[in-house]
Design an enzyme around this catalytic site. Structure first.
Site, mmCIF file in Angstrom:
data_model
loop_
_atom_site.group_PDB
_atom_site.id
_atom_site.type_symbol
_atom_site.label_atom_id
_atom_site.label_comp_id
_atom_site.label_asym_id
_atom_site.label_seq_id
_atom_site.Cartn_x
_atom_site.Cartn_y
_atom_site.Cartn_z
ATOM 1 N N PRO A 1 0.850 -1.306 -0.011
ATOM 2 C CA PRO A 1 -0.082 -0.128 0.111
ATOM 3 C C PRO A 1 0.798 1.308 -0.160
ATOM 4 C CG PRO A 1 -0.050 -1.121 2.197
ATOM 5 C CD PRO A 1 0.651 -1.810 1.260
ATOM 6 N N PHE A 2 2.013 1.227 0.210
ATOM 7 C CA PHE A 2 3.071 2.366 0.335
ATOM 8 C C PHE A 2 4.035 2.442 -0.902
ATOM 9 C CE2 PHE A 2 2.125 0.979 4.671
ATOM 10 C CZ PHE A 2 1.435 2.045 5.148
ATOM 11 N N ALA B 1 7.425 -4.490 5.664
ATOM 12 C CA ALA B 1 8.412 -4.903 4.596
ATOM 13 C C ALA B 1 8.789 -6.245 4.875
ATOM 14 C CB ALA B 1 9.643 -3.981 4.574
ATOM 15 N N ASN B 2 8.974 -7.218 3.980
ATOM 16 C CA ASN B 2 9.243 -8.303 3.720
ATOM 17 C C ASN B 2 8.184 -9.525 4.242
ATOM 18 O OD1 ASN B 2 11.864 -8.101 2.865
ATOM 19 N ND2 ASN B 2 12.713 -7.502 4.906
ATOM 20 N N ASP C 1 9.713 -1.958 -7.894
ATOM 21 C CA ASP C 1 11.039 -3.152 -8.074
ATOM 22 C C ASP C 1 11.084 -3.680 -6.674
ATOM 23 O OD1 ASP C 1 10.964 -2.785 -10.873
ATOM 24 O OD2 ASP C 1 12.526 -0.896 -10.478
ATOM 25 N N SER D 1 7.828 2.985 -8.208
ATOM 26 C CA SER D 1 8.656 4.332 -8.365
ATOM 27 C C SER D 1 9.442 4.124 -9.710
ATOM 28 C CB SER D 1 9.398 4.791 -7.425
ATOM 29 O OG SER D 1 8.983 4.920 -6.230
ATOM 30 N N THR D 2 10.105 3.085 -9.812
ATOM 31 C CA THR D 2 10.652 2.861 -11.079
ATOM 32 C C THR D 2 10.068 1.974 -11.898
ATOM 33 O OG1 THR D 2 12.942 2.760 -9.842
ATOM 34 C CG2 THR D 2 12.965 2.667 -11.972
ATOM 35 N N GLY E 1 17.556 -1.550 -5.980
ATOM 36 C CA GLY E 1 16.969 -0.745 -5.024
ATOM 37 C C GLY E 1 17.082 -0.694 -3.454
ATOM 38 N N GLU E 2 17.742 -2.023 -3.228
ATOM 39 C CA GLU E 2 18.147 -2.313 -1.989
ATOM 40 C C GLU E 2 19.738 -2.026 -1.763
ATOM 41 O OE1 GLU E 2 16.735 -3.795 0.997
ATOM 42 O OE2 GLU E 2 15.022 -3.179 -0.079
#
Ligand SMILES: CCCCCCCCCCCCC/C=C/[C@@H](O)[C@H](COP(=O)(O)O)NC(=O)CCCCCCCCCCCCCCC
Ligand SMILES: Nc1ncnc2c1ncn2[C@@H]1O[C@H](COP(=O)(O)OP(=O)(O)O)[C@@H](O)[C@H]1O
Ligand SMILES: [Ca+2]
Length: 535
Positions: A133-134, A167-168, A191, A234-235, A487-488
């Protein structure tokens, strides 16, 4: 079997008479109007029929069903050009036929449904959906419920939806929970969210196969479940590079008809432990710094990358490193052959003998080693095209050939580096610069020079060159950067990477190009599978 599925009859659409034919792979209909003989035939591959419903059915803007005896409605994939993107947008086409009798109507719906099952065997019945959702502009939930869920329902797909709370969560669910009965996993996000799904599915598959993910020489087991991506990040590079557009409806339709696109995955190891998997960008230097900087500005949403990109560019850094790589067979393909991996691309992974030569000590001769100062070092398993860079980091990379492209950008003056970056936004060749090298590889190793050589003590020349407006965002120039892994940020700098050919499969088919010229000499819609593009 083909003769069994053939059906041809006269049908009505509104007050016009049509000849409808179902034969082999196609369903088509032509108006039989004597005064207007050259009315076009609309032909739809059976594999692209989304659903067949008895009666008069509408799903847009709202679902309505009129249960009549002699009508049936067919929903199918309709293509339209997408303007700015290279791929084609898919939309839901709808046509409503009237039959002279109920018997004929039932024959049509039965035949169409049978043909559809035969010609697209990978259509999912049940999907596990994760929504972040974020992600991106925080519209994941809305995108799924308003654009995607109605299409899944129309196609008779049942889905179990999980809106993540941390997250995760999606990764852990895939690693531990019962996945029986699911045909695929859908990721609504960017991503980073895709990466969670990727780690969950690859990890789960290896666990069940009893294989160690830590050992870079092990041939990993490909994942049995397909992954669908509904872009809401985003990407959205994985979606763009495998579908050609960032569009939730297009992606939902690829999932529904069960398209299948294998994808290479890179495993990143430190010493003898797996750190992460990557499919798009594994980047040190510029891209690592941009990610590290952008994490401080998450509140900006997708704009954080432009802001941080500019700040990092202005800080004008370069880093010392030793890059070693295991080249792929140059006779098979090259990152500079100006081909593009398009839908039906035939450059696929041949069985690569990577494991045997992965050991650097045992096979030093196969590896190439370079050392120096770099603006950035990037490795990508696919083109990594995204809206910012429509042809991507490596325009001629292939999605499923078992190799990655290693891009080395040596230290250069700020304007040179800007030129390199800027070329990503057009069709100009970003590799045609004296300080840029690109190599097609099977494995890469990165290490830091010994302390003495890293330039803790910089030469006067370097000191002069480095603080180009550097005071804007940093006070000290660090000796090392970080790795950006899809992205990490990776916690370690010295790594070993290996490309695993076709480790996962996506519900996609690669990029279908709009107005392109193909080397099979035919127009786009008649292009033969596997041909390559000539510019
Ligand atoms: C001057 C214009 C320069 C444009 C350069 C564009 C190069 C873009 C290549 C992008 C490759 C993307 C690969 C995908 C990475 C993603 O996995 C990953 C995670 O995405 P998520 O947050 O959606 O989960 N994304 C990223 O790491 C973002 C990397 C983005 C880098 C963008 C850099 C923009 C640079 C702008 C420089 C401007 C210099 C201007 C000087 C006056
Ligand atoms: N409910 C959640 N709360 C916080 N973070 C989450 C949640 N669900 C997923 N994430 C994480 O958010 C990160 C970014 O998500 P992503 O969907 O890729 O968006 P973006 O493209 O904007 O970065 C991912 O690394 C993912 O692990
Ligand atoms: Ca590849």
């Amino acid at each position: 079997m083909e003769t069994e599925l053939r059906l041809e009859s006269s049908l009505w659409v509104g007050n016009k008479r049509y000849r409808a034919v179902l034969s082999g792979w196609h369903f088509n209909w032509t108006e039989v109007d004597k005064k207007n003989r050259d009315k076009k035939t609309i032909s739809v591959p059976v594999a692209e029929v989304v659903g067949v419903e008895e009666g008069r059915v509408e799903i847009l803007p709202r679902k309505s069903v009129e249960d009549t005896d002699k009508d049936f409605t067919v929903f199918y994939v309709k293509r339209s050009s997408s303007g700015s993107s290279y791929g084609l947008l898919w939309r839901l086409g709808r046509i409503q036929f009237s039959c002279p009798s109920r018997v004929l109507r039932d024959q049509w719906t039965k035949h169409l449904r049978t043909a559809l099952k035969t010609h697209s065997p990978l259509r999912p019945n049940r999907l596990l959906v994760f929504i972040n959702p974020f992600g991106g502009k925080k519209k994941g939930r809305k995108i799924y419920h308003s654009l995607v869920a109605p299409l899944f329902e129309l196609a008779g797909i049942s889905s179990h939806v999980i809106v993540t709370e941390r997250a995760n969560q999606a990764r852990d669910h895939l690693l531990k929970k019962d996945l029986k009965g699911f045909d695929g996993v859908v990721c609504v996000g960017g991503d980073g969210m895709f990466s969670e799904i990727l780690h969950g599915l690859i990890g789960r598959t290896q666990q069940e196969a009893g294989l160690s993910e830590n050992d870079p020489t092990v041939a990993l087991q490909p994942c049995p479940l397909h992954i669908g991506i509904i872009p809401a990040g985003s990407t959205d590079c994985v979606c763009y590079a495998t579908v050609g557009v960032i569009d939730p409806v297009t992606s939902a339709l690829h999932i529904i008809i069960g398209d299948s696109q294998p994808l290479d995955v890179c495993s990143v190891h430190q010493a003898s432990a797996l750190m992460r998997y990557s499919v798009s960008l594994l980047g040190y230097g510029f891209y690592g710094d941009v990610l590290a900087e952008s994490e401080k500005h998450r509140w900006m949403g997708p704009l954080r990358y432009d802001y941080s990109g500019t700040m990092v560019y202005l800080s004008n850094r370069s880093y010392a490193g030793i890059v070693q790589y295991l080249p792929a067979d140059p006779l098979l393909s090259s990152p500079r052959d100006r081909t593009r991996c398009l839908s039906g691309c035939s450059v696929l992974g041949v069985s690569l003998n990577v494991a045997s030569c992965l050991s650097f000590c045992a096979f030093p001769g196969e590896w190439v080693s370079v050392e120096g100062r770099f603006r950035c070092v990037s490795l990508t398993c696919m083109s990594s095209s995204c809206p910012k860079s429509p042809l991507g980091l490596s325009p001629s990379a292939h999605l499923a050939d078992g190799t990655g492209d290693l891009i080395l950008v040596w230290d250069t003056h700020p304007l040179g580096f800007l030129k390199f970056l800027y070329r990503h936004t057009s069709t100009q060749d970003q590799f045609d610069l004296p300080f840029v090298e690109v190599h097609r590889v099977k494995a890469v190793r990165f290490s830091l020079p010994s302390e003495r050589d890293t330039g803790q003590e910089m030469t006067n020349e370097q000191k002069m060159a480095t603080p180009f407006l550097c005071g804007l965002c940093c006070s000290k120039v660090p000796a090392k950067s970080v790795w950006n892994c899809d992205g990490e940020i990776l916690s370690s700098t010295e790594i070993l990477c290996r490309i695993h050919g076709q480790l996962v499969r996506l519900y996609a088919r690669g990029i279908e190009e709009g107005a392109a010229v193909h080397n099979c000499g035919k127009e786009n819609d008649k292009c033969q599978m596997g041909c390559t593009l000539i510019k």
